[in-house]
Design an enzyme around this catalytic site. Structure first.
Site, PDB file in Angstrom:
ATOM      1  CE  LYS A  85      -4.242  -1.740   1.671  1.00 42.55           C
ATOM      2  NZ  LYS A  85      -5.373  -1.996   1.311  1.00 42.55           N
ATOM      3  CE  LYS A  93     -12.501  -9.638   1.161  1.00 44.22           C
ATOM      4  NZ  LYS A  93     -12.257  -9.720   2.550  1.00 44.22           N
ATOM      5  CE  LYS A  98      -5.364 -10.740  -2.050  1.00 46.66           C
ATOM      6  NZ  LYS A  98      -5.527 -10.455  -0.624  1.00 46.66           N
TER       7      LYS A  98
END
Ligand code: TYM
Length: 328
Positions: free
Chosen positions: A111, A196, A193
């Site tokens: 991040k 969501k 990956k």
């Protein structure tokens, strides 16, 4: 009976990755292990969530746990905030975790590398809360997908450190992930990956997706131009990912599927994978609708929280005494 514990954070609808990498193993294990499966709602708010949406997602997640086959008679199912000891032990363990360790966590590093703005302190320290989630219950194993293994390794380090400083307090748990399906990749970019938080809806299948729409996503998955079906994860990651999805759902392996489809076209393989996904979703969704109609969720969570609190309260008490936080 050995104990297992795991959780999912519903920052959105649960995905096929959550199901294959984690949830369907919880169901498999509940007969042979004492299974504790919780909804990690405190972990959701490390990134801002719309309150209404979050609340709906939490209820859906419990319904999906049950719809996927977790049985409250066998497994302990609860909501993290219903067991107050998680947050308290999370704070305590943050005091036994070094900044250097948290800086090395790849999820946080990713991040920061993407230059995301306004990252919260909660996001930085979340592995300490995750360690508390686990260590409160002395599990032998923690079934997780590949991306969470590093956090379980850190949990082990924290447990060992605490045990050495005071006296044996926490069981040192093992992460457990399956050989097939521990990292399901995005359908639009098989180097990332399935998650969501994908930018595009096409790369991720949600457990509540319309089965026909999910099949369409599989049909549109990025593959390659080799034109030959082989189980080659390195050179054909998109195709391998599809075979891994079907293999996980049908109890097979990518190699066996590649053999079956050798000499056939990609379209045929995709239809097979799409059918496996659609059939799985149809079953889950039918049970999900029943569960919501029968209003069983509150009772399941109440019973689960009672059972979990008995274990967690005892452990936290032991910890606070050992540290010297209580006045004698
Ligand atoms: P979360 O909510 O990101 O993911 C829940 C579980 O699903 C697995 N998973 C996947 N497996 C395979 N392929 C994928 N594409 C995929 N995406 C997700 C994850 O590895 C995980 O097992 N911090 C945790 C939740 C948590 C927890 C815990 C887990 C909180 N406390 C204690 C275990 C024990 C998380 O964010 O998982």
């Amino acid at each position: 009976m050995k104990r297992m514990l795991s959780g999912i954070k519903p920052t959105g609808q649960l995905t096929l990755g959550n199901y294959i990498g984690a949830l369907h193993h919880f169901v498999e294990y509940q007969d042979d292990y004492e299974m504790i499966a919780f909804i990690a709602n405190l972990h959701c708010i490390t990134v801002y969530q719309d309150p209404k949406e979050l609340s709906t997602n939490l209820r859906d997640a419990v319904a999906l746990y049950l719809a996927c086959g977790l049985d409250p008679e066998k497994a302990t199912i609860f909501l993290q905030t219903d067991v107050k000891q998680h947050a308290e032990l999370g704070y305590i363990l943050a005091c036994y975790t070094y900044l250097g360790e948290l800086n090395r966590m790849t999820q946080f590093k990713d991040k920061t590398a993407k230059n995301e703005q306004n990252l919260t302190a909660g996001l930085f320290t979340y592995p300490c809360l995750m360690a508390a989630d686990i260590l409160l219950y002395d599990p032998d194993y923690v079934p997780v997908g590949d991306d969470q293994k590093q956090h379980v390794e850190l949990t082990r380090d924290i447990a060992i450190r605490f045990n050495n400083k005071y006296s044996p307090t926490f069981k040192v748990p093992e992460p457990l992930s399956a050989k097939v399906g521990a990292r399901i990749m995005s359908l639009t970019d098989p180097t990332r990956k399935m998650s969501k938080s994908e930018h595009s809806d096409k790369g991720c299948i949600y457990l509540l997706d319309d089965p026909a729409k999910a099949k369409k996503k599989i049909m549109g998955a990025v593959t390659d131009s080799f034109g030959e079906i082989k189980a080659d994860k390195v050179n054909q990651p998109g195709l391998y990912n599809l075979m891994e999805i079907a293999a996980s759902l049908n109890g097979s392996t990518p190699e066996k599927i590649a053999e079956e489809f050798a000499g056939k076209g990609y379209g045929e393989l995709k239809r097979y994978v799409g059918d496996a996904v659609a059939t799985t979703l149809e079953g889950i969704q039918a049970r999900y609708r029943d569960i919501l109609a029968n209003n069983v969720i509150d009772e399941v969570l109440k019973q689960g929280a009672e059972k979990a609190t008995l274990i967690a309260a005892k452990k936290l008490d032991e910890v606070t005494k050992k540290i010297g936080l209580e006045i004698r």
